[in-house]
Design an enzyme around this catalytic site. Structure first.
Site, PDB file in Angstrom:
ATOM      1  N   ASP A   1       0.851  -1.189   0.000  1.00 45.70           N
ATOM      2  CA  ASP A   1       0.000   0.000   0.000  1.00 45.70           C
ATOM      3  C   ASP A   1       0.890   1.243   0.000  1.00 45.70           C
ATOM      4  OD1 ASP A   1      -3.224   0.531   0.968  1.00 45.70           O
ATOM      5  OD2 ASP A   1      -1.811   2.208   1.076  1.00 45.70           O
ATOM      6  N   ILE A   2       0.528   2.223  -0.803  1.00 44.60           N
ATOM      7  CA  ILE A   2       1.325   3.440  -0.947  1.00 44.60           C
ATOM      8  C   ILE A   2       1.281   4.302   0.320  1.00 44.60           C
ATOM      9  CG2 ILE A   2      -0.435   5.022  -1.893  1.00 44.60           C
ATOM     10  CD1 ILE A   2       1.596   5.627  -4.164  1.00 44.60           C
TER      11      ILE A   2
ATOM     12  N   ASN B   1     -12.725  -3.024   2.880  1.00 43.65           N
ATOM     13  CA  ASN B   1     -13.610  -1.862   3.006  1.00 43.65           C
ATOM     14  C   ASN B   1     -14.601  -1.901   1.857  1.00 43.65           C
ATOM     15  OD1 ASN B   1     -12.173  -0.846   5.219  1.00 43.65           O
ATOM     16  ND2 ASN B   1     -10.713   0.201   3.903  1.00 43.65           N
TER      17      ASN B   1
ATOM     18  N   GLY C   1     -14.886   3.658   4.078  1.00 38.74           N
ATOM     19  CA  GLY C   1     -13.540   4.067   3.701  1.00 38.74           C
ATOM     20  C   GLY C   1     -13.056   3.540   2.362  1.00 38.74           C
ATOM     21  N   GLN C   2     -13.937   2.896   1.592  1.00 35.57           N
ATOM     22  CA  GLN C   2     -13.478   2.410   0.280  1.00 35.57           C
ATOM     23  C   GLN C   2     -13.272   3.586  -0.665  1.00 35.57           C
ATOM     24  OE1 GLN C   2     -15.998  -0.486  -1.710  1.00 35.57           O
ATOM     25  NE2 GLN C   2     -14.402  -0.987  -3.204  1.00 35.57           N
TER      26      GLN C   2
ATOM     27  N   HIS D   1     -10.334  -5.403  -3.265  1.00 36.82           N
ATOM     28  CA  HIS D   1      -8.976  -5.588  -2.734  1.00 36.82           C
ATOM     29  C   HIS D   1      -9.037  -5.944  -1.268  1.00 36.82           C
ATOM     30  CE1 HIS D   1     -10.008  -1.297  -2.409  1.00 36.82           C
ATOM     31  NE2 HIS D   1      -9.324  -1.295  -1.280  1.00 36.82           N
TER      32      HIS D   1
ATOM     33  N   HIS E   1      -6.987  -5.683   2.188  1.00 40.03           N
ATOM     34  CA  HIS E   1      -5.866  -5.109   2.923  1.00 40.03           C
ATOM     35  C   HIS E   1      -5.342  -6.200   3.858  1.00 40.03           C
ATOM     36  CE1 HIS E   1      -6.810  -0.695   2.262  1.00 40.03           C
ATOM     37  NE2 HIS E   1      -8.003  -1.205   2.047  1.00 40.03           N
TER      38      HIS E   1
HETATM   39  P1  AMP Z   1      -9.632   1.510   0.190  1.00 41.19           P
HETATM   40  O1  AMP Z   1      -9.594   2.874   0.822  1.00 41.19           O
HETATM   41  O2  AMP Z   1     -10.073   0.408   1.083  1.00 41.19           O
HETATM   42  O3  AMP Z   1     -10.405   1.560  -1.119  1.00 41.19           O
HETATM   43  O4  AMP Z   1      -8.122   1.145  -0.157  1.00 41.19           O
HETATM   44  C1  AMP Z   1      -7.417   1.714  -1.218  1.00 41.19           C
HETATM   45  C2  AMP Z   1      -5.988   1.681  -0.823  1.00 41.19           C
HETATM   46  O5  AMP Z   1      -5.206   1.861  -1.977  1.00 41.19           O
HETATM   47  C3  AMP Z   1      -5.568   2.779   0.169  1.00 41.19           C
HETATM   48  O6  AMP Z   1      -5.071   2.177   1.361  1.00 41.19           O
HETATM   49  C4  AMP Z   1      -4.487   3.559  -0.584  1.00 41.19           C
HETATM   50  O7  AMP Z   1      -3.435   3.975   0.247  1.00 41.19           O
HETATM   51  C5  AMP Z   1      -4.037   2.535  -1.611  1.00 41.19           C
HETATM   52  N1  AMP Z   1      -3.472   3.093  -2.830  1.00 41.19           N
HETATM   53  C6  AMP Z   1      -3.950   4.113  -3.560  1.00 41.19           C
HETATM   54  N2  AMP Z   1      -3.177   4.306  -4.651  1.00 41.19           N
HETATM   55  C7  AMP Z   1      -2.183   3.364  -4.593  1.00 41.19           C
HETATM   56  C8  AMP Z   1      -1.069   3.051  -5.435  1.00 41.19           C
HETATM   57  N3  AMP Z   1      -0.802   3.732  -6.571  1.00 41.19           N
HETATM   58  N4  AMP Z   1      -0.257   2.032  -5.055  1.00 41.19           N
HETATM   59  C9  AMP Z   1      -0.509   1.343  -3.913  1.00 41.19           C
HETATM   60  N5  AMP Z   1      -1.543   1.594  -3.095  1.00 41.19           N
HETATM   61  C10 AMP Z   1      -2.371   2.588  -3.426  1.00 41.19           C
END
Ligand code: AMP
Ligand code: ZN
Length: 117
Positions: free
Chosen positions: A35-36, A90, A96-97, A103, A105
């Protein structure tokens, strides 16, 4: 068609290699990457290569791939040596999605509170 890549989807772009990611595992049906914006020492996302907006939709349409995501979540946790970990899906903006491509986590490497926030 259900499951097809979506042009405006960030995670479909990661699957296609059009957006870079720190990939830790890949299978025929899944990709796992860091995760970024990590919320724990281990914070890895496991995604199906097919596009469905959320985990329940994936499970309804392609249950074998949903199982692959869960199995890979366990493999990731093992590789990270996380004895205890949490798998979070999520679902919906209120939870929080922010990315509407299913995906998991995988969070670990620190104590995790219960109940979650
Ligand atoms: P959610 O908020 O459950 O939809 O999770 C989306 C996740 O994607 C968040 O935790 C972000 O930090 C992560 N995210 C967004 N852009 C990227 C990216 N380019 N590379 C890796 N993780 C990312
Ligand atoms: Zn997608």
């Amino acid at each position: 068609m259900a499951g097809e890549p979506q042009a405006d989807c960030l995670f479909c772009k990661i699957v296609a290699g059009d957006v870079p990611a720190t990939v830790v595992r890949e299978t025929e049906t899944t990709v796992a990457f860091r995760d970024i914006n990590p919320q724990a020492p281990t914070h890895i996302l496991v995604i199906p290569k097919v596009h469905y907006p959320d985990a329940a939709g994936l499970a309804a349409a392609e249950p074998a791939v949903a199982a692959d995501v869960l199995r890979e979540a366990g493999e990731v946790a093992a590789e990270e040596k996380a004895e205890s970990y949490r798998i979070v899906f999520n679902t919906g903006t209120g939870a929080g999605q922010t990315v509407f491509h299913a995906h998991a986590h995988v969070l670990g490497g620190r104590g995790l509170q219960w109940p979650p926030g």
